[in-house]
Design a protein around this motif. Structure first.
Motif, short mmCIF file in Angstrom:
data_model
loop_
_atom_site.label_atom_id
_atom_site.label_comp_id
_atom_site.label_asym_id
_atom_site.label_seq_id
_atom_site.Cartn_x
_atom_site.Cartn_y
_atom_site.Cartn_z
N ILE A 165 -0.90 -6.61 -3.16
CA ILE A 165 -2.25 -6.23 -3.29
C ILE A 165 -3.27 -7.16 -2.47
O ILE A 165 -4.45 -6.99 -2.45
CB ILE A 165 -2.88 -6.00 -4.53
CG1 ILE A 165 -2.82 -7.29 -5.43
CG2 ILE A 165 -2.11 -4.81 -5.19
CD1 ILE A 165 -3.50 -7.20 -6.77
N CYS A 166 -2.78 -8.65 -2.05
CA CYS A 166 -3.63 -9.40 -1.58
C CYS A 166 -2.84 -10.43 -0.80
O CYS A 166 -1.72 -10.53 -0.89
CB CYS A 166 -4.62 -10.24 -2.76
SG CYS A 166 -3.47 -10.97 -3.95
N GLU A 167 -3.70 -11.37 -0.11
CA GLU A 167 -3.02 -12.48 0.77
C GLU A 167 -2.38 -13.46 -0.03
O GLU A 167 -1.54 -14.04 0.27
CB GLU A 167 -4.05 -12.85 1.63
CG GLU A 167 -4.54 -12.03 2.76
CD GLU A 167 -3.67 -11.59 3.58
OE1 GLU A 167 -2.55 -12.34 3.80
OE2 GLU A 167 -3.81 -10.47 4.44
N VAL A 185 0.21 -5.72 3.09
CA VAL A 185 -1.32 -5.85 2.25
C VAL A 185 -1.73 -4.64 1.98
O VAL A 185 -2.38 -4.04 3.11
CB VAL A 185 -1.90 -6.93 2.47
CG1 VAL A 185 -2.91 -7.12 1.53
CG2 VAL A 185 -1.45 -8.21 2.85
N SER A 186 -1.74 -3.99 0.73
CA SER A 186 -2.37 -2.71 0.24
C SER A 186 -3.48 -3.37 -0.55
O SER A 186 -3.12 -3.33 -1.81
CB SER A 186 -1.42 -1.82 -0.28
OG SER A 186 -2.45 -0.74 -0.79
N PRO A 187 -4.70 -3.74 -0.24
CA PRO A 187 -5.57 -4.57 -1.13
C PRO A 187 -6.17 -3.36 -1.96
O PRO A 187 -6.47 -2.02 -2.02
CB PRO A 187 -6.89 -5.08 -0.06
CG PRO A 187 -6.66 -4.00 1.03
CD PRO A 187 -5.27 -3.64 1.27
N ASN A 188 -6.56 -4.01 -3.21
CA ASN A 188 -7.35 -3.20 -4.25
C ASN A 188 -8.75 -2.58 -3.38
O ASN A 188 -9.36 -3.21 -2.61
CB ASN A 188 -7.85 -4.08 -5.12
CG ASN A 188 -6.76 -4.06 -6.51
OD1 ASN A 188 -6.27 -3.17 -6.70
ND2 ASN A 188 -6.72 -5.25 -7.14
N GLY A 189 -8.85 -1.40 -4.06
CA GLY A 189 -9.94 -0.67 -3.55
C GLY A 189 -10.57 0.14 -4.72
O GLY A 189 -10.25 0.16 -5.84
N ARG A 387 -4.13 4.45 3.96
CA ARG A 387 -3.38 4.79 5.46
C ARG A 387 -2.64 3.26 5.65
O ARG A 387 -1.80 3.38 6.60
CB ARG A 387 -4.60 4.72 6.51
CG ARG A 387 -5.18 6.00 6.25
CD ARG A 387 -6.28 6.42 7.34
NE ARG A 387 -6.62 7.74 6.86
CZ ARG A 387 -6.47 8.90 7.28
NH1 ARG A 387 -5.08 8.96 7.78
NH2 ARG A 387 -6.98 10.02 7.02
N HIS A 388 -2.69 2.36 4.95
CA HIS A 388 -1.79 1.12 5.16
C HIS A 388 -0.42 1.72 4.95
O HIS A 388 0.71 1.03 5.58
CB HIS A 388 -2.19 -0.16 4.21
CG HIS A 388 -3.45 -0.72 4.54
ND1 HIS A 388 -4.57 -0.33 3.98
CD2 HIS A 388 -3.70 -1.68 5.38
CE1 HIS A 388 -5.63 -1.10 4.40
NE2 HIS A 388 -5.11 -1.95 5.26
N TYR A 389 -0.19 2.56 4.00
CA TYR A 389 1.12 2.84 3.73
C TYR A 389 1.82 3.60 4.92
O TYR A 389 3.07 3.58 5.00
CB TYR A 389 1.05 3.66 2.39
CG TYR A 389 0.90 3.00 1.20
CD1 TYR A 389 1.58 1.95 0.68
CD2 TYR A 389 -0.54 3.20 0.60
CE1 TYR A 389 1.43 1.20 -0.51
CE2 TYR A 389 -0.44 2.62 -0.43
CZ TYR A 389 -0.20 1.60 -1.10
OH TYR A 389 -0.27 0.87 -2.16
N GLU A 390 1.21 4.49 5.58
CA GLU A 390 1.59 5.33 6.42
C GLU A 390 2.62 4.80 7.38
O GLU A 390 3.67 5.42 7.49
CB GLU A 390 0.51 6.06 7.07
CG GLU A 390 0.94 7.55 8.02
CD GLU A 390 -0.07 8.45 8.20
OE1 GLU A 390 0.22 9.35 8.83
OE2 GLU A 390 -1.12 7.77 8.43
#
Length: 419
Positions: A165-167, A185-189, A387-390
């Motif tokens: 979720i973060c760097e 990295v799929s950051p919190n949103g 869209r980071h997952y796609e």
């Protein structure tokens, strides 16, 4: 249509930051046309049907109860969850297994992924060993801590891809020797469907709480020791001396609630500190509407340096001012003087001064609210972040293991039809 099975510790209707992030991911994937479902472990806390539809999302439950002492209890949890995932792999036929920390979910998913050649993405929201230290149930450097860390590293190495979720978490895995190309990295949103329109001030609620003419500092969240609310309570006498209209509003609950209530009761400004307990999620916006500054005084420790919280982003979406301790997890979210204020961690006097200075200088409040809200909309909106997952999913689905799994699946289907 891509079919994703999310493997979870727990889910809705239980309410936590974990379940709200899961909801946001699954809802956004649904909106993209993907077919999604979740399966929860024995740790899911609420009773319900084996197949439970909540808010339009389907969650399958793992039957049974976790018994025994550690580590036998955890081994039983992994075994039960793996059996349930295996059943769903045969009946629901997922294209991707997407396991969400803690590491027990990844260990269970790995058994099925390797047996059936289904791609596995393991998503880490916090390292389990560090979360235990933060929650007061573990000790950094202990044998259990080191063993859990080894399990985490092993699970990451065996997964086909890893999301964090973060760097801070990404950098830690790279230091462990994990290939950076394997990590996304799929950051919190923020789900702007839930926090889309900042509410008008709830005057009736303000009157009920005695906050009609107050400047309100607030915290909305879980009461764990690492959140540092003891520093905020300790700062209140100094803050009241500097800002005579200030009150503190604390919304939520958790392991430290009784201790912090006692601390507030003993404070010389006890009448300025308001605990309201847990509130239903649909009521949270009413409390946001009363707060001028959301304060997040997290303590400086490994967990908080590595992991970004979700709550400051929700506050920005609500057009609330944000003040937070100057630690790694907050610095990834907050630009000091632009989207929020950073103050020294573990320092009640410094915290009081930073909040008093912010209360005294209101000329820039509106611009800061606008900039912070825009930051959430443009960079921390779940429907963009998803869209980071796609590309990762597509890369995994193009692998030879997945092709072999689909060939076997077609053969099994053909045999059933022939029979």
């Amino acid at each position: 249509m891509t079919r994703v099975l999310h493997i979870l510790d727990h889910s809705l209707p239980a309410q936590s930051g974990y379940t709200f992030r899961t909801r946001a991911i699954m809802k956004a994937q649904q909106a993209m046309g993907w077919e999604v479902a979740g399966v929860t472990s024995l740790r899911h806390p609420l009773p319900g049907p084996d197949e439970h539809v909540v808010d339009g999302l389907t969650f399958f439950r793992t039957p049974g109860v976790a018994n025994g002492r550690s580590p036998w209890r955890e081994l039983g949890e992994v075994r039960a969850l793996a059996e349930r995932i295996g059943e769903l792999a045969e009946s629901w036929k997922p294209d991707i297994l997407h396991a969400h920390s803690p590491v027990l979910t990844a260990l269970a998913a790995d058994r099925v992924a390797k047996r059936l050649s289904i791609p596995l993405l393991y998503e880490i929201r916090a390292f389990w060993e560090d979360a235990a230290v933060g929650n007061g149930t573990g000790t950094e450097g202990s044998l259990k801590y080191r063993l859990t860390r080894m399990l985490e590293t092993r699970a990451v190495r065996r997964a086909d891809a890893v999301a964090v979720i973060c760097e801070g978490l990404r950098a830690d895995l790279v230091r462990r020797g994990i290939d950076p190309a394997k990590i996304m990295v799929s950051p919190n949103g923020v789900d702007l469907e839930l926090f889309g329109t900042p509410p008008a001030r709830d005057g009736a609620l303000a009157g009920d709480l005695g906050l009609d003419e107050a400047d309100v500092i607030g915290f909305i969240g879980s009461f764990y020791d690492y959140e540092g609310l003891d520093d905020l309570i300790e700062a209140m006498p100094r803050l009241v001396a500097l800002s005579p209209k200030v009150h503190l509003l604390l919304v939520g609950g958790g392991p430290m609630e009784a201790q912090w209530r006692a601390m507030a009761h003993a404070s010389p400004v006890a009448e300025r500190i308001h605990f309201v307990g847990r509130v239903p999620h649909q009521e949270v916006e009413r409390y946001y509407s009363l707060i001028d500054i959301l304060a997040y005084p997290r303590k400086a420790m490994r967990l908080t340096e590595l992991v970004t919280p979700l709550k400051p982003l929700e506050a920005m979406a609500q057009r609330r001012l944000v003040a937070a301790s100057d630690i790694g997890g907050h610095r990834e979210l907050i630009q000091h003087g632009v989207t929020g204020t950073l103050f020294p961690p573990d320092d009640p006097a410094g915290l009081a001064k930073s909040l008093a200075d912010l209360l005294a200088d209101r000329a820039g409040w509106e611009e800061r609210r606008t900039v912070a809200r825009r930051y959430v909309e443009e960079q921390r909106n779940w429907f963009s972040n998803i869209r980071h997952y796609e590309p990762v999913y597509q890369r995994l689905l193009s692998g030879s293991g997945y092709d072999a799994y689909r060939v076997q699946d077609r053969q099994r289907t053909s045999q059933v039809k022939t029979a």
